[in-house]
Design an enzyme around this catalytic site. Structure first.
Site, PDB file in Angstrom:
ATOM      1  N   CYS A  49       1.103  -1.762   0.319  1.00 44.31           N
ATOM      2  CA  CYS A  49       0.428   0.700  -0.178  1.00 44.31           C
ATOM      3  C   CYS A  49       1.092   1.365  -0.284  1.00 44.31           C
ATOM      4  O   CYS A  49       0.119   1.852  -0.634  1.00 44.31           O
ATOM      5  CB  CYS A  49      -0.833   0.055   1.021  1.00 44.31           C
ATOM      6  SG  CYS A  49      -2.446  -1.371   1.227  1.00 44.31           S
TER       7      CYS A  49
ATOM      8  N   ARG B  57       6.305  -7.537  -0.942  1.00 50.24           N
ATOM      9  CA  ARG B  57       6.374  -6.864  -1.516  1.00 50.24           C
ATOM     10  C   ARG B  57       7.567  -5.405  -0.630  1.00 50.24           C
ATOM     11  O   ARG B  57       7.020  -5.325   0.410  1.00 50.24           O
ATOM     12  CB  ARG B  57       5.373  -6.065  -2.040  1.00 50.24           C
ATOM     13  CG  ARG B  57       4.856  -6.852  -3.006  1.00 50.24           C
ATOM     14  CD  ARG B  57       3.318  -6.516  -3.271  1.00 50.24           C
ATOM     15  NE  ARG B  57       2.752  -6.977  -2.087  1.00 50.24           N
ATOM     16  CZ  ARG B  57       1.328  -7.567  -2.528  1.00 50.24           C
ATOM     17  NH1 ARG B  57       0.720  -6.757  -3.415  1.00 50.24           N
ATOM     18  NH2 ARG B  57       0.065  -7.929  -1.763  1.00 50.24           N
TER      19      ARG B  57
END
Length: 356
Positions: free
Chosen positions: A231, A299
């Site tokens: 995010c 990530r």
């Protein structure tokens, strides 16, 4: 790789939108092509799942990256499904993180009235999503159709938190700005940590003394290798891109991104300094390699920079993560996973770091 219909290029990993030659247009959206490697190899390197089996890319068409707009990303099958909706009582709610005015482009393409949409951005953290859903800090509802917003609000009538009802653009900005302020806060603490370290102060005392100010608070106020995940990196860049369209310079947000990028480099230099630049054959241990605890998400994890850096310098790297082995490190011969049974817990740093 299915691309979020509203997020457009902002939703794609960096390797897909950096210097790549183009995007592949398929029936399910766009995927990136960076070089001659297969799509699955590039997806694996980016820490993403491989493409679904059975997808034929042999007859795909190519489009230059700059020509691909968000409104073109929606799969044709979805266009047809939306156009066939003939139910005025149906409440269509967008929960994805979407830059302002991008969903309007999608609606225009499929001939749908965007004013009939409602928005309900989610604020779920990885690792605690279920708890966050049932115990939210707030619920945000956006839209202009009062009747549909009322129906949507009724779904949350049993939740004990404030429900903010606003317009669609404001609801989208609430999500983006929240996901921008949090990394700003983390980067501030990381920079403060450097100052305290270099000046010889006591980090715990300094952060506690600052955080006890009720305007600041102590939550989400501790140093980290850097922030990452699915995010924060994406949303900070998307917010800058949105601001650029309105010719608004978000200089603070840009600085936050630069600060975070610098953080990983500084940690690499810090390790080199501690080891007197004699890294070869040193044993370096990592306790946790995901971007944060309680998740298996790799990530933009800081370990993706630190471990390859140390590996190339000849260090012997051992790592443990509760979620197991990581494919990202399998290509490094001097990087091994340590099983829980082989971990010895120490009460002090000196024995823990001996021979490491």
């Amino acid at each position: 790789l299915a691309v979020d219909a509203g997020a457009g290029l902002a939703a794609l990993p960096d390797y897909m939108v950096g210097d790549n030659k183009g995007l592949v247009k398929t029936s399910f959206g766009f995927i990136g092509v960076a070089d001659e490697k297969t799509h699955n190899e590039k997806l694996e390197e980016a820490g993403l799942d491989p493409l679904p089996s059975g997808i034929d890319l042999s007859s795909t068409s190519f489009a230059p990256r700059e020509e691909v707009e968000a409104k073109e990303v929606l799969p044709p099958a979805t266009n047809s499904e939306i156009n066939n909706v003939n139910n005025n009582d149906l409440v269509i709610t967008v929960k994805s993180t979407i830059p302002p005015y991008e969903i309007e482009k999608v609606c225009e393409k499929v001939g749908m009235d965007s004013s009939k949409l409602t928005f309900n951005p989610e604020f779920l953290r990885e690792g605690t999503a279920v708890e966050d859903f049932f115990k939210p800090d707030r619920i945000v509802l956006g839209g202009t159709d009062t009747e549909k917003l009322t129906k949507l609000k009724e779904l949350y009538s049993g939740f004990d938190c404030e429900i903010i009802t606003t317009d669609s653009i404001s609801s989208q900005l609430i999500k983006y700005l929240a996901n921008t302020y949090l990394p700003l806060r983390l980067s501030f603490v990381n920079e403060a940590t450097r100052l305290v370290d270099y000046s010889g102060g006591n980090l715990n005392d300094v952060l506690k003394g600052v955080g006890l100010d009720n305007r600041i608070g102590q939550h989400y106020f501790r140093p980290s290798p850097s922030w990452g995940g699915s995010c924060f990196p994406k949303d900070t860049k998307a917010l800058i891109s949105t601001a650029d369209k309105f010719k608004t310079n978000l200089s603070v947000v840009k600085s936050v991104i630069r600060s975070n990028d610098l953080r990983s480099d500084l940690l690499s230099k810090r390790v080199s300094f501690i080891l007197n630049n004699k890294i070869k054959n040193k044993v370096v241990s990592f306790l946790g390699v995901t971007f944060k605890a309680n998740t298996d998400d790799m990530r933009d994890s800081s370990s993706l920079k630190l471990i390859p850096f140390l590996s190339k310098k000849g260090a012997k790297i051992k790592y443990y993560d509760p979620t197991g082995s990581k494919k990202e490190f399998k290509k490094f011969k001097n990087v091994v996973l340590v099983l829980p049974a082989l971990i010895h817990v120490c009460n002090e740093t000196t024995p823990a770091s001996s021979n490491n």
